[in-house]
Design an enzyme around this catalytic site. Sequence first.
Site, mmCIF file in Angstrom:
data_model
loop_
_atom_site.group_PDB
_atom_site.id
_atom_site.type_symbol
_atom_site.label_atom_id
_atom_site.label_comp_id
_atom_site.label_asym_id
_atom_site.label_seq_id
_atom_site.Cartn_x
_atom_site.Cartn_y
_atom_site.Cartn_z
ATOM 1 N N LYS A 48 0.812 -1.223 0.000
ATOM 2 C CA LYS A 48 0.000 0.000 0.000
ATOM 3 C C LYS A 48 0.838 1.263 0.000
ATOM 4 C CE LYS A 48 -3.972 -1.914 2.353
ATOM 5 N NZ LYS A 48 -4.876 -1.768 3.490
ATOM 6 N N GLY A 106 10.757 -0.829 11.405
ATOM 7 C CA GLY A 106 10.188 0.519 11.504
ATOM 8 C C GLY A 106 11.231 1.625 11.479
#
Length: 400
Positions: free
Chosen positions: A199, A379
């Site tokens: 995405k 992350g």
Amino acid sequence: MPAFKTLDDLDLAGRAVLLRVDFNVPMAGGKVTDLTRIERAAPTVRELTAAGAKVLLLSHFGRPKGKVVPEMSLAPLAPVVGAVLGGTSVAFAADCVGPDAASALAELPEGGVLLLENLRFHGGEEANEAAFADGLAALGDLYVNDAFSAAHRAHASTEGLARRLPAAAGRLMQAELEHLAAALEQPKRPLAAVVGGAKISTKLDLLGNLVAKVDMLVIGGGMANTFLNAVGVEVGRSLCEHEMAETAREILAKAKAAGCDVVLPTDAVVAGELAAGVKTEVVSVKAVPAGQMILDLGPATAEHLGRRLGDCASLVWNGPLGCFEVPPFDAATNLVARAAAERTKAGKLLSVAGGGDTVAALAHAGVLADFSYVSAAGGAFLEWLEGKTLPGVKALEDAA
Ligand code: 3PG
Ligand code: MG
């Protein structure tokens, strides 16, 4: 180069060193299933012990949210860490601050290693509370941060400690920062970025930062469908964020203004469902059948990308190009990854990769060892690609 101290700047003999590592490793049935993060921290531990320091290993594990959760204890890791270090005995303290930690430290010889219990059993860790950071700092003389993969967190052990003790980067942190700077801050050009994954909504900041810095941006994975859709291509039943069309067009406009060449797929591998052995077809992206889904970049696109990488001097890679977990939808990722690996081995490309699925995709392609550098971070690597300041890195720079 960011200015931070390293182990070279510390006087280590006889000192108690608080070493922040990231032992947030995958576990199944009480066993560590991937030792990478422990192995990557080992050189720093060895260097500290060889210099006669007492090493206190600090880490979080999971997200216990300030409570003692027995399944999230680091105790099972002590023998695992000892084995990775080559048969060293690693002591364990049942708390990371207070009397348990202090008495375990009192028994630790010079050159010894002590693993402290999960930092996140205390709410003060994630809240970066002064009293908790003071409690940790009281245990040691020096602070070394080797947890790049947790440096996007402003926690007591990643940020607060660097403001309380003489602070330096460990060898893993140093390697991460040096390679990342070489790839994105002072790169040899042309510089390419390959960005894949499902995405664009999770990678907007990343794409926005990259188009301003790289010469060529390759977009693959599910997010390529969103870009194709945004420029008027019908993507059938493919994964596509239709509501992000305007945003995708803005990113393309920003790229154009910055002189960044965005490469979108021209052909695709389609199928009726994502399953191994399913019937597939290669089509132009302009002719995706309404009932089909794009599950990989097509062979013409993959070959084109391999050739284009042949002109590049630096590469940053995040995210797979297709559904690589389900062959044959791994073909484009494999081909492009191998092209990058070959050029890296020939000494013509600096290739840096990282983030979540990327390591698995490169391992699947068999090229993990051939890239110049593969980050152990998820992350933190993404936030670095977004151009964000990582609090753990900033604190080391401020302490330098
Ligand atoms: C990671 O595994 O990405 C790091 O250890 C950070 O963990 P966190 O997302 O729970 O802060
Ligand atoms: Mg995480």
